[in-house]
Design a protein around this motif. Structure first.
Motif, short mmCIF file in Angstrom:
data_model
loop_
_atom_site.label_atom_id
_atom_site.label_comp_id
_atom_site.label_asym_id
_atom_site.label_seq_id
_atom_site.Cartn_x
_atom_site.Cartn_y
_atom_site.Cartn_z
N MET A 103 0.82 -1.19 0.00
CA MET A 103 0.00 0.00 0.00
C MET A 103 0.87 1.26 0.00
O MET A 103 0.62 2.18 -0.76
N VAL A 104 1.89 1.29 0.87
CA VAL A 104 2.75 2.47 0.96
C VAL A 104 3.54 2.66 -0.34
O VAL A 104 3.67 3.78 -0.84
N ALA A 105 4.03 1.57 -0.90
CA ALA A 105 4.74 1.68 -2.18
C ALA A 105 3.79 2.21 -3.26
O ALA A 105 4.18 3.04 -4.09
N GLY A 106 2.57 1.75 -3.23
CA GLY A 106 1.56 2.24 -4.18
C GLY A 106 1.29 3.72 -4.00
O GLY A 106 1.12 4.46 -4.98
N LEU A 107 1.23 4.18 -2.75
CA LEU A 107 1.04 5.61 -2.49
C LEU A 107 2.16 6.43 -3.10
O LEU A 107 1.92 7.49 -3.70
N LEU A 108 3.39 5.96 -2.94
CA LEU A 108 4.53 6.70 -3.48
C LEU A 108 4.51 6.71 -5.01
O LEU A 108 4.75 7.75 -5.63
N VAL A 109 4.23 5.57 -5.61
CA VAL A 109 4.15 5.50 -7.08
C VAL A 109 3.01 6.38 -7.58
O VAL A 109 3.17 7.16 -8.52
N GLY A 110 1.85 6.25 -6.95
CA GLY A 110 0.70 7.04 -7.36
C GLY A 110 0.93 8.53 -7.18
O GLY A 110 0.50 9.34 -8.02
N GLY A 111 1.60 8.92 -6.11
CA GLY A 111 1.89 10.33 -5.88
C GLY A 111 2.83 10.91 -6.92
O GLY A 111 2.78 12.12 -7.21
N LEU A 112 3.64 10.07 -7.52
CA LEU A 112 4.59 10.51 -8.54
C LEU A 112 3.92 10.69 -9.91
O LEU A 112 4.31 11.56 -10.69
N LEU A 113 2.91 9.90 -10.20
CA LEU A 113 2.33 9.86 -11.54
C LEU A 113 1.81 11.20 -12.06
O LEU A 113 2.06 11.54 -13.23
N PRO A 114 1.07 12.01 -11.28
CA PRO A 114 0.62 13.29 -11.82
C PRO A 114 1.77 14.21 -12.24
O PRO A 114 1.64 14.98 -13.20
N PHE A 115 2.91 14.11 -11.57
CA PHE A 115 4.04 14.95 -11.93
C PHE A 115 4.67 14.48 -13.25
O PHE A 115 5.03 15.30 -14.10
N VAL A 116 4.80 13.18 -13.42
CA VAL A 116 5.33 12.63 -14.68
C VAL A 116 4.38 12.97 -15.82
O VAL A 116 4.79 13.44 -16.89
N PHE A 117 3.09 12.74 -15.59
CA PHE A 117 2.05 13.04 -16.58
C PHE A 117 2.12 14.51 -16.99
O PHE A 117 2.11 14.84 -18.17
N SER A 118 2.21 15.40 -16.02
CA SER A 118 2.25 16.84 -16.29
C SER A 118 3.50 17.22 -17.08
O SER A 118 3.42 18.05 -17.99
N SER A 119 4.62 16.63 -16.74
CA SER A 119 5.85 16.97 -17.46
C SER A 119 5.77 16.53 -18.92
O SER A 119 6.23 17.23 -19.81
N TRP A 120 5.16 15.38 -19.17
CA TRP A 120 4.99 14.93 -20.56
C TRP A 120 4.05 15.85 -21.33
O TRP A 120 4.28 16.14 -22.50
N LEU A 121 2.99 16.31 -20.68
CA LEU A 121 2.06 17.23 -21.34
C LEU A 121 2.74 18.55 -21.65
O LEU A 121 2.56 19.11 -22.73
N GLU A 152 -4.22 -4.26 -3.27
CA GLU A 152 -3.77 -3.36 -2.21
C GLU A 152 -2.83 -2.28 -2.75
O GLU A 152 -2.98 -1.10 -2.45
N MET A 153 -1.86 -2.70 -3.53
CA MET A 153 -0.93 -1.72 -4.09
C MET A 153 -1.66 -0.79 -5.07
O MET A 153 -1.39 0.41 -5.10
N LEU A 154 -2.57 -1.35 -5.86
CA LEU A 154 -3.33 -0.54 -6.81
C LEU A 154 -4.17 0.51 -6.09
O LEU A 154 -4.26 1.65 -6.54
#
Length: 177
Positions: free
Chosen positions: A1-19, A91-93
């Protein structure tokens, strides 16, 4: 769960940089086309020639579609990959979704508001404040608005789509997890 939180928290920043990079690439392609037209179309600079707007619209459309391929695939592939990853699962998802939601909402609000503020600052200066048009403040505001427009028009609203798409994909694969 915690690893998923960290990965999920990173995704909007990666997404935004690509846009942001996609907008940047599209703008440079458009600049190249406009420069080409000014060189090759007689009278265009004087206002007597007719610009080729169809080519500009084509460049913009193709760049918009091409720029959304990688971010769109990420929004679909990450939930599927995390969901079926050994050691991942539901759980991770769920952590990924919560992390993306928390940082995505904050980042979306921040980019939309800051982009709008940069746009409004330029308009405020153009009304005659801080020296008006052609002042140093206006030059700085134009540069700021160049960054602000993609923030308020592309990045901010698109994060909402990222969150929704990841949630829908997760709901579709949930019975399989």
């Amino acid at each position: 769960m915690v690893a998923g939180l960290l990965v999920g928290g990173l995704l909007p920043f990666v997404f935004s940089s690509w846009l942001f990079r996609a907008v940047d690439n599209a703008a440079f392609r458009m600049i190249e086309e406009v420069r080409r037209q000014f060189k090759e179309i007689p009278g265009l600079m004087e206002g007597t020639g007719k610009p080729d707007s169809t080519t500009c619209v084509d460049i913009s459309t193709k760049a918009a579609i091409a720029g959304m391929i990688k971010p769109g695939l990420m929004a679909i592939a990450i939930p599927v990959g995390i969901g079926f990853l050994p050691g991942g699962g539901a759980e991770m998802l769920s952590g990924v979704l919560v992390g993306a939601l928390v940082t995505g909402v904050m980042l979306g609000i921040q980019t939309a508001n800051s982009g709008g503020a940069m746009d409004n600052a330029k308009k405020f200066i153009e009304e005659g404040n801080f020296g008006g048009k052609n002042s140093e403040a206006h030059k700085a505001a134009v540069v700021g608005d160049t960054v602000g427009d993609p923030l308020k028009d592309t990045v901010g609203p698109s994060i909402n789509i990222l969150i929704k798409l990841m949630a829908v994909v997760s709901l579709v694969i949930a019975p399989l997890l």
